[in-house]
Write a protein that holds these residues in place. Structure first.
Motif, PDB file in Angstrom:
ATOM      1  N   GLN A  40     -44.725 -54.003  16.698  1.00 44.15           N
ATOM      2  CA  GLN A  40     -44.599 -53.008  17.768  1.00 44.15           C
ATOM      3  C   GLN A  40     -43.348 -53.218  18.609  1.00 44.15           C
ATOM      4  O   GLN A  40     -42.666 -52.269  18.977  1.00 44.15           O
ATOM      5  CB  GLN A  40     -45.845 -53.043  18.666  1.00 44.15           C
ATOM      6  N   HIS A  41     -43.026 -54.487  18.908  1.00 45.02           N
ATOM      7  CA  HIS A  41     -41.854 -54.743  19.748  1.00 45.02           C
ATOM      8  C   HIS A  41     -40.545 -54.423  19.017  1.00 45.02           C
ATOM      9  O   HIS A  41     -39.493 -54.299  19.649  1.00 45.02           O
ATOM     10  CB  HIS A  41     -41.841 -56.194  20.235  1.00 45.02           C
ATOM     11  N   GLU A  42     -40.606 -54.281  17.686  1.00 47.93           N
ATOM     12  CA  GLU A  42     -39.411 -53.958  16.905  1.00 47.93           C
ATOM     13  C   GLU A  42     -39.153 -52.451  16.834  1.00 47.93           C
ATOM     14  O   GLU A  42     -38.123 -52.026  16.325  1.00 47.93           O
ATOM     15  CB  GLU A  42     -39.546 -54.530  15.489  1.00 47.93           C
ATOM     16  N   PHE A  43     -40.085 -51.658  17.348  1.00 54.83           N
ATOM     17  CA  PHE A  43     -39.907 -50.205  17.326  1.00 54.83           C
ATOM     18  C   PHE A  43     -38.753 -49.757  18.211  1.00 54.83           C
ATOM     19  O   PHE A  43     -38.260 -48.644  18.076  1.00 54.83           O
ATOM     20  CB  PHE A  43     -41.201 -49.507  17.775  1.00 54.83           C
ATOM     21  N   GLN A  44     -38.356 -50.619  19.138  1.00 60.66           N
ATOM     22  CA  GLN A  44     -37.238 -50.252  20.016  1.00 60.66           C
ATOM     23  C   GLN A  44     -35.904 -50.302  19.280  1.00 60.66           C
ATOM     24  O   GLN A  44     -34.910 -49.751  19.758  1.00 60.66           O
ATOM     25  CB  GLN A  44     -37.190 -51.190  21.223  1.00 60.66           C
ATOM     26  N   LYS A  45     -35.865 -50.956  18.129  1.00 65.84           N
ATOM     27  CA  LYS A  45     -34.652 -50.987  17.317  1.00 65.84           C
ATOM     28  C   LYS A  45     -34.611 -49.760  16.410  1.00 65.84           C
ATOM     29  O   LYS A  45     -35.628 -49.128  16.131  1.00 65.84           O
ATOM     30  CB  LYS A  45     -34.597 -52.267  16.478  1.00 65.84           C
ATOM     31  N   ILE A  46     -33.433 -49.451  15.907  1.00 66.09           N
ATOM     32  CA  ILE A  46     -33.250 -48.173  15.220  1.00 66.09           C
ATOM     33  C   ILE A  46     -33.788 -48.147  13.788  1.00 66.09           C
ATOM     34  O   ILE A  46     -34.007 -47.068  13.225  1.00 66.09           O
ATOM     35  CB  ILE A  46     -31.756 -47.773  15.236  1.00 66.09           C
ATOM     36  N   TYR A  47     -34.057 -49.307  13.197  1.00 69.50           N
ATOM     37  CA  TYR A  47     -34.423 -49.341  11.775  1.00 69.50           C
ATOM     38  C   TYR A  47     -35.610 -48.438  11.443  1.00 69.50           C
ATOM     39  O   TYR A  47     -35.545 -47.635  10.507  1.00 69.50           O
ATOM     40  CB  TYR A  47     -34.716 -50.770  11.336  1.00 69.50           C
ATOM     41  N   ILE A  48     -36.717 -48.545  12.187  1.00 68.80           N
ATOM     42  CA  ILE A  48     -37.902 -47.753  11.856  1.00 68.80           C
ATOM     43  C   ILE A  48     -37.609 -46.255  12.015  1.00 68.80           C
ATOM     44  O   ILE A  48     -38.137 -45.420  11.272  1.00 68.80           O
ATOM     45  CB  ILE A  48     -39.119 -48.174  12.717  1.00 68.80           C
ATOM     46  N   HIS A  49     -36.731 -45.917  12.944  1.00 68.30           N
ATOM     47  CA  HIS A  49     -36.360 -44.521  13.149  1.00 68.30           C
ATOM     48  C   HIS A  49     -35.520 -44.014  11.966  1.00 68.30           C
ATOM     49  O   HIS A  49     -35.641 -42.861  11.560  1.00 68.30           O
ATOM     50  CB  HIS A  49     -35.603 -44.375  14.464  1.00 68.30           C
ATOM     51  N   LEU A  50     -34.684 -44.896  11.427  1.00 69.39           N
ATOM     52  CA  LEU A  50     -33.921 -44.551  10.224  1.00 69.39           C
ATOM     53  C   LEU A  50     -34.864 -44.343   9.040  1.00 69.39           C
ATOM     54  O   LEU A  50     -34.634 -43.462   8.207  1.00 69.39           O
ATOM     55  CB  LEU A  50     -32.908 -45.650   9.897  1.00 69.39           C
ATOM     56  N   CYS A  51     -35.911 -45.154   8.985  1.00 62.41           N
ATOM     57  CA  CYS A  51     -36.896 -45.014   7.902  1.00 62.41           C
ATOM     58  C   CYS A  51     -37.574 -43.648   7.951  1.00 62.41           C
ATOM     59  O   CYS A  51     -37.784 -43.002   6.919  1.00 62.41           O
ATOM     60  CB  CYS A  51     -37.946 -46.126   7.998  1.00 62.41           C
ATOM     61  N   ILE A  52     -37.889 -43.192   9.139  1.00 64.29           N
ATOM     62  CA  ILE A  52     -38.518 -41.877   9.295  1.00 64.29           C
ATOM     63  C   ILE A  52     -37.550 -40.775   8.871  1.00 64.29           C
ATOM     64  O   ILE A  52     -37.943 -39.814   8.192  1.00 64.29           O
ATOM     65  CB  ILE A  52     -38.994 -41.688  10.744  1.00 64.29           C
ATOM     66  N   MET A  53     -36.291 -40.904   9.269  1.00 67.17           N
ATOM     67  CA  MET A  53     -35.291 -39.927   8.837  1.00 67.17           C
ATOM     68  C   MET A  53     -35.180 -39.891   7.323  1.00 67.17           C
ATOM     69  O   MET A  53     -35.115 -38.820   6.708  1.00 67.17           O
ATOM     70  CB  MET A  53     -33.922 -40.263   9.439  1.00 67.17           C
ATOM     71  N   LYS A  54     -35.154 -41.068   6.707  1.00 72.73           N
ATOM     72  CA  LYS A  54     -35.046 -41.147   5.257  1.00 72.73           C
ATOM     73  C   LYS A  54     -36.270 -40.530   4.581  1.00 72.73           C
ATOM     74  O   LYS A  54     -36.145 -39.808   3.571  1.00 72.73           O
ATOM     75  CB  LYS A  54     -34.897 -42.619   4.841  1.00 72.73           C
ATOM     76  N   TYR A  55     -37.448 -40.774   5.138  1.00 73.06           N
ATOM     77  CA  TYR A  55     -38.683 -40.223   4.580  1.00 73.06           C
ATOM     78  C   TYR A  55     -38.640 -38.694   4.594  1.00 73.06           C
ATOM     79  O   TYR A  55     -38.985 -38.036   3.599  1.00 73.06           O
ATOM     80  CB  TYR A  55     -39.873 -40.735   5.394  1.00 73.06           C
ATOM     81  N   LEU A  56     -38.215 -38.119   5.723  1.00 71.39           N
ATOM     82  CA  LEU A  56     -38.116 -36.661   5.818  1.00 71.39           C
ATOM     83  C   LEU A  56     -37.015 -36.122   4.900  1.00 71.39           C
ATOM     84  O   LEU A  56     -37.195 -35.113   4.218  1.00 71.39           O
ATOM     85  CB  LEU A  56     -37.833 -36.252   7.267  1.00 71.39           C
TER      86      LEU A  56
END
Length: 301
Positions: free
Chosen positions: A243-259
């Motif tokens: 959860q504390h790693e959600f502030q970094k951009i990686y998981i957001h990039l993963c969502i972009m890639k998924y879409l």
């Protein structure tokens, strides 16, 4: 306490950096950068180099050139993401116009019965009205001339071409759960249902705004907390961030890639992102939240 610091010249800025322990091998280059990129903007890239966050003394071997490398990396990352987000935005706009216009009518976005939060809808429509009034495109001029007695907005396929990703995200998230198209759109993106997609769109909108305003993404603490599917129907990541790693951009990039994988299955996002990291070997991927095995994840491979 009143702020009493005075403006400093570029020569004074360089002298201050040297005094605090930063290594600057190429003074003319430093002067050039500081004449085009403000000192305060660059602070974000050398802030992790501080040994003391109060006195701003630098750690040993802190180099101005390394901060500039981070700055250039961040610029290229924003350009890459802007391209990806453009595809997501255009796709979302298309799906919302198509599905909701067929489920209801071309003016569904004005129908308050379809939305949860009416004040939010009014605000969104107010922003859209401003865009429609400002628009000088020929298609809008012709519509206003031909249908001057129709006091409604132009139909969704004209009006929503003028709204931002943020406006689209708010409209989608504000739709009532009973609206069938809300689930249909989510399903077409592999998000299963409307529960998850709104938080993804909010996250992407925030990053899009950072890109549009040239804000730093590297080592930035992002405010969004996207909801993750427990069993996504399409390839996803196995090594999930804490959860504390959600502030970094990686998981957001993963969502972009998924879409993006549903929009453009043979996209080059993985290759372009990997190449960017290779081109800047001094950039620590951990500062972006990347896992060591990210390229071998089903989502990215």
């Amino acid at each position: 306490m009143l702020y009493e610091k005075k403006p400093t010249s570029i020569d004074e800025q360089i002298a201050l950096l040297l005094e605090r322990g930063m290594i600057i091998k190429n003074i003319p280059l430093a002067k050039k950068y500081l004449s085009h990129v403000s000192y305060y903007r660059l602070v974000g890239y050398w802030y992790p180099m501080f040994a003391d966050k109060e006195t701003h003394e630098f750690k040993e071997n802190s180099r101005f050139e390394d901060a500039i490398s981070l700055y250039n990396f961040d610029h290229k990352l924003r350009m890459l993401l802007f391209d990806v987000i453009e595809k997501i935005e255009i796709s979302l706009r298309t799906k919302m116009i198509y599905h909701l216009s067929h489920e209801f009518d071309p003016w569904w976005f004005q129908d308050s019965n379809l939305f949860i939060n009416i004040p939010s809808l009014v605000k969104t429509l107010g922003n859209l009205e401003e865009e429609v009034e400002r628009c000088k495109d020929i298609f809008m001029k012709e519509h206003k001339k031909k249908y001057k007695d129709d006091l409604r907005f132009p139909p969704s396929w004209k009006s929503l071409e003028l709204t931002s990703l943020g406006g689209l995200s708010k409209l989608y998230g504000n739709l009532k759960p009973s609206v069938k198209s809300k689930d249909i759109i989510a399903g077409e993106y592999g998000a299963v249902n409307h529960t998850f997609l709104p938080s993804w769109l909010q996250s992407i909108t925030q990053i899009r705004n950072y890109c549009a305003h040239h804000s730093r993404l590297w080592n930035k603490n992002l405010p969004g907390r996207p909801k993750l599917l427990s069993s996504p129907p399409h390839p996803w990541i196995e090594d999930l961030p804490k959860q504390h790693e959600f502030q970094k951009i990686y998981i957001h990039l993963c969502i972009m890639k998924y879409l993006l994988n549903t929009i453009q299955p043979n996209n080059s996002f993985t290759l372009r992102l990997a190449k960017l990291l290779e081109d800047f070997p001094t950039v620590d991927p951990n500062a972006l939240g990347f896992k060591g095995n990210w390229k071998s994840e089903p989502l990215w491979s």
